[in-house]
Motif scaffolding. Structure first.
Motif, PDB file in Angstrom:
ATOM      1  N   CYS A 179       1.294   7.330  -9.813  1.00  0.00           N
ATOM      2  CA  CYS A 179       1.814   7.129  -8.479  1.00  0.00           C
ATOM      3  C   CYS A 179       0.892   6.386  -7.783  1.00  0.00           C
ATOM      4  N   CYS A 206       8.363  11.498  -7.084  1.00  0.00           N
ATOM      5  CA  CYS A 206       7.088  11.795  -7.624  1.00  0.00           C
ATOM      6  C   CYS A 206       6.838  13.518  -7.512  1.00  0.00           C
ATOM      7  N   ALA A 245       4.404  15.182  -7.554  1.00  0.00           N
ATOM      8  CA  ALA A 245       3.050  15.568  -6.673  1.00  0.00           C
ATOM      9  C   ALA A 245       3.441  15.896  -5.314  1.00  0.00           C
ATOM     10  N   HIS A 246       3.707  14.640  -4.454  1.00  0.00           N
ATOM     11  CA  HIS A 246       3.978  14.919  -3.128  1.00  0.00           C
ATOM     12  C   HIS A 246       5.135  14.133  -2.599  1.00  0.00           C
TER      13      HIS A 246
HETATM   14  S1  FES Z   1       0.668  11.360  -6.042  1.00  0.00           S
HETATM   15 FE1  FES Z   1       2.802  10.659  -5.795  1.00  0.00          FE
HETATM   16  S2  FES Z   1       3.315  11.240  -3.832  1.00  0.00           S
HETATM   17 FE2  FES Z   1       1.137  11.777  -4.130  1.00  0.00          FE
END
Ligand code: FES
Length: 98
Positions: free
Chosen positions: A36, A59, A61-62
Protein backbone atom coordinates in the motif's frame (compact mmCIF):
# COMPACT_ATOMS: atom_id res chain seq x y z
CA UNK A 1 -9.66 -16.57 -11.91
CA UNK A 2 -13.33 -15.57 -12.18
CA UNK A 3 -14.28 -12.25 -13.77
CA UNK A 4 -14.05 -9.60 -11.04
CA UNK A 5 -11.78 -11.82 -8.98
CA UNK A 6 -8.75 -10.86 -6.92
CA UNK A 7 -5.91 -13.24 -6.09
CA UNK A 8 -2.69 -12.95 -4.15
CA UNK A 9 0.55 -14.62 -5.21
CA UNK A 10 4.05 -14.84 -3.86
CA UNK A 11 6.78 -14.43 -6.47
CA UNK A 12 10.08 -16.03 -5.47
CA UNK A 13 13.33 -14.26 -6.27
CA UNK A 14 16.97 -14.42 -5.30
CA UNK A 15 16.42 -11.48 -2.92
CA UNK A 16 13.58 -13.07 -0.97
CA UNK A 17 10.61 -12.62 -3.29
CA UNK A 18 7.64 -10.30 -3.18
CA UNK A 19 3.87 -10.39 -2.99
CA UNK A 20 1.58 -9.44 -5.87
CA UNK A 21 -2.13 -8.86 -6.40
CA UNK A 22 -3.80 -10.15 -9.57
CA UNK A 23 -7.17 -8.76 -10.66
CA UNK A 24 -9.44 -9.72 -13.52
CA UNK A 25 -12.00 -7.47 -15.20
CA UNK A 26 -13.41 -9.21 -18.26
CA UNK A 27 -10.50 -10.51 -20.33
CA UNK A 28 -8.06 -8.09 -18.75
CA UNK A 29 -5.64 -9.30 -16.07
CA UNK A 30 -3.72 -6.72 -14.05
CA UNK A 31 -0.94 -7.25 -11.53
CA UNK A 32 0.16 -4.91 -8.74
CA UNK A 33 2.72 -5.03 -5.97
CA UNK A 34 0.96 -5.98 -2.75
CA UNK A 35 2.24 -2.90 -0.99
CA UNK A 36 0.00 0.00 0.00
CA UNK A 37 1.37 3.47 -0.87
CA UNK A 38 0.09 4.81 2.46
CA UNK A 39 2.29 2.97 4.97
CA UNK A 40 3.82 0.17 2.94
CA UNK A 41 1.66 -2.57 4.42
CA UNK A 42 0.20 -5.50 2.50
CA UNK A 43 -3.37 -4.91 1.40
CA UNK A 44 -4.69 -8.38 2.29
CA UNK A 45 -6.12 -9.12 5.77
CA UNK A 46 -4.70 -12.65 5.58
CA UNK A 47 -2.41 -14.04 2.88
CA UNK A 48 -4.38 -13.90 -0.38
CA UNK A 49 -7.60 -12.63 1.29
CA UNK A 50 -8.65 -9.18 0.06
CA UNK A 51 -11.46 -6.77 0.86
CA UNK A 52 -13.40 -5.85 -2.30
CA UNK A 53 -16.24 -3.33 -2.48
CA UNK A 54 -17.77 -3.20 -5.96
CA UNK A 55 -14.95 -2.24 -8.34
CA UNK A 56 -12.65 -1.19 -5.48
CA UNK A 57 -9.90 -2.98 -3.59
CA UNK A 58 -9.77 -1.86 0.04
CA UNK A 59 -6.53 -1.90 2.03
CA UNK A 60 -7.11 -3.98 5.17
CA UNK A 61 -4.75 -1.81 7.23
CA UNK A 62 -6.40 1.64 7.14
CA UNK A 63 -9.07 1.48 4.43
CA UNK A 64 -7.47 3.15 1.40
CA UNK A 65 -9.37 2.26 -1.78
CA UNK A 66 -7.98 1.48 -5.23
CA UNK A 67 -9.61 0.82 -8.61
CA UNK A 68 -9.40 -2.90 -9.35
CA UNK A 69 -8.75 -2.35 -13.06
CA UNK A 70 -6.05 0.34 -12.83
CA UNK A 71 -4.75 0.39 -9.26
CA UNK A 72 -5.47 4.13 -9.08
CA UNK A 73 -5.90 5.53 -5.60
CA UNK A 74 -9.52 6.55 -5.09
CA UNK A 75 -9.97 7.28 -1.40
CA UNK A 76 -8.53 7.01 2.07
CA UNK A 77 -5.19 8.13 3.47
CA UNK A 78 -3.06 7.62 0.32
CA UNK A 79 -3.90 11.08 -1.05
CA UNK A 80 -4.47 9.72 -4.56
CA UNK A 81 -1.34 7.57 -4.79
CA UNK A 82 -1.99 4.30 -6.59
CA UNK A 83 -0.69 0.76 -6.56
CA UNK A 84 2.50 -0.02 -8.48
CA UNK A 85 1.58 -2.02 -11.58
CA UNK A 86 3.52 -4.99 -12.93
CA UNK A 87 3.34 -5.74 -16.68
CA UNK A 88 1.73 -9.14 -17.30
CA UNK A 89 0.09 -10.99 -20.16
CA UNK A 90 -1.89 -14.18 -20.53
CA UNK A 91 -0.16 -16.92 -22.55
CA UNK A 92 -2.01 -20.20 -23.04
CA UNK A 93 -4.12 -19.52 -19.97
CA UNK A 94 -1.21 -18.66 -17.71
CA UNK A 95 -0.36 -15.18 -16.39
CA UNK A 96 3.28 -14.39 -17.13
CA UNK A 97 5.47 -11.31 -16.76
CA UNK A 98 5.63 -9.09 -19.80
S1 FES B 1 -1.31 0.93 4.80
FE1 FES B 1 -2.99 0.87 3.41
S2 FES B 1 -4.31 2.44 4.07
FE2 FES B 1 -2.64 2.50 5.45
Amino acid sequence: MPDGGVLGAEIPSSTGGFAVILTRRGDRIMAFHNECPHAGRRLDWAPGKFLVEGAMLVCAAHGATFALDTGAGVGGPCRGAGLKAIAVQVVDGDVVAG
